[in-house]
Design a protein around this motif. Sequence first.
Motif, PDB file in Angstrom:
ATOM      1  N   ILE A  52       0.843  -1.110  -0.014  1.00 24.25           N
ATOM      2  CA  ILE A  52       0.085  -0.055  -0.068  1.00 24.25           C
ATOM      3  C   ILE A  52       0.823   1.244  -0.016  1.00 24.25           C
ATOM      4  N   TYR A  70      -3.454  -0.073  -3.851  1.00 20.84           N
ATOM      5  CA  TYR A  70      -3.073  -1.100  -2.925  1.00 20.84           C
ATOM      6  C   TYR A  70      -3.209  -2.414  -4.026  1.00 20.84           C
ATOM      7  N   ALA A  78      -6.593  -2.031  -6.211  1.00 22.77           N
ATOM      8  CA  ALA A  78      -7.727  -1.204  -6.054  1.00 22.77           C
ATOM      9  C   ALA A  78      -7.084   0.164  -5.515  1.00 22.77           C
ATOM     10  N   TYR A  80      -7.911   3.012  -2.743  1.00 20.08           N
ATOM     11  CA  TYR A  80      -8.620   3.245  -1.171  1.00 20.08           C
ATOM     12  C   TYR A  80      -8.465   4.629  -0.788  1.00 20.08           C
ATOM     13  N   ARG A  82      -8.371   6.533   3.109  1.00 25.35           N
ATOM     14  CA  ARG A  82      -8.596   6.205   4.384  1.00 25.35           C
ATOM     15  C   ARG A  82      -8.532   7.535   5.212  1.00 25.35           C
ATOM     16  N   LYS A  94     -11.600   2.593   3.013  1.00 30.02           N
ATOM     17  CA  LYS A  94     -12.419   1.904   2.112  1.00 30.02           C
ATOM     18  C   LYS A  94     -11.578   1.896   0.962  1.00 30.02           C
ATOM     19  N   SER A  95     -12.096   0.554   0.225  1.00 29.11           N
ATOM     20  CA  SER A  95     -11.503   0.475  -1.010  1.00 29.11           C
ATOM     21  C   SER A  95     -12.667   0.302  -2.298  1.00 29.11           C
ATOM     22  N   TYR A  96     -11.906   0.570  -3.369  1.00 30.58           N
ATOM     23  CA  TYR A  96     -12.861   0.761  -4.712  1.00 30.58           C
ATOM     24  C   TYR A  96     -12.131   0.337  -5.850  1.00 30.58           C
ATOM     25  N   GLU A  98     -11.906  -2.850  -7.104  1.00 25.79           N
ATOM     26  CA  GLU A  98     -11.051  -3.965  -7.124  1.00 25.79           C
ATOM     27  C   GLU A  98     -10.799  -4.586  -8.557  1.00 25.79           C
TER      28      GLU A  98
END
Length: 321
Positions: A52, A70, A78, A80, A82, A94-96, A98
């Motif tokens: 990351i 990351y 994906a 992310y 924070r 949150k991740s987006y 992928e």
Amino acid sequence: LPNNNIVTTSALNKMNIEHLKEKLYELALSQQLNAQSTYLFNKTFKPDTLSITSPACLVVDNGYLLAGPYANNTGVSAFYVRKIDMQGETVWFKSYEESNYGIYAIGGGILIEAHIPATYILAGSLYYENSNNKDIVLMHFLSDGTPLWTYYIEQADSIEGVYHITKSSDGGYIMCGIKRSFTDNNRFYVLKVDAMGNKEWDKVLHEDRHGSAFSVIETNNTFLVSGTIHNLANDYDNYLVWLDLNGNMINERFYGTAGNEGGGWVIEYDSSTYILVNGIFNGSSFAQNVVSKLNINGDILWQKVHNLNFTINLMGFWGFG
């Protein structure tokens, strides 16, 4: 400030506001303050299963937003975001988007899209491993990380990357970065999209030369874009270009020395002047930092050169390939 730089009351009475601004700006650039650094927090975020990075940071109410790409140990990549508080503690993560067929990267950073309610725009790229292609990705999300929309700006016959994004007066966004074919080096690139991320126009400047665009602002009903372009003397110059709101060139200026000019970041000082920051380097490291004040036509009003006693890795800053 040192005693020899104290500005007395009587002297202030003799200065106009512009002169005072110039004096304070020069002092801020030239003085080295010896105050000891104070760390508010020093945090490491290292999930065991993720590789990351955090190339983008934005100050928001009651904390900060960190954004980046990351990859996990199964090859999934994906974006992310924070949210951390003022003490560096994670509020949410949150991740987006992928994907197991590409690698994400943050290039344009993260932008406050609106304040009430607070929403944000994330600009980056998706590199497709199987095709060697790269497309620009825009993601709009709420202050709690909830995504509103994601838009891919895809061009099948070329590679695009974004290094800076800013909101335009018509409610859309103006971006700059690089564009190239699968066989050429990067070219200086500007892209305009509407409020939903749909492309309105794009432009490559000096298609026959290696270059990258690093910052863009809207000023005086024009877009002013800065970056670096390869010149005919086989080195690199800083480059400024003024475009109208439809992408047509109004003016351009090159700023070069016997060395290579790297980077190039422009900000609006006031309605008729700009500050341009760049570096002059030899090999792979900056040797000097250069700050210039320009008039509305790009003429240099003053210039300060600062010798550096350290080196900087240029790979992430230039984005050349």
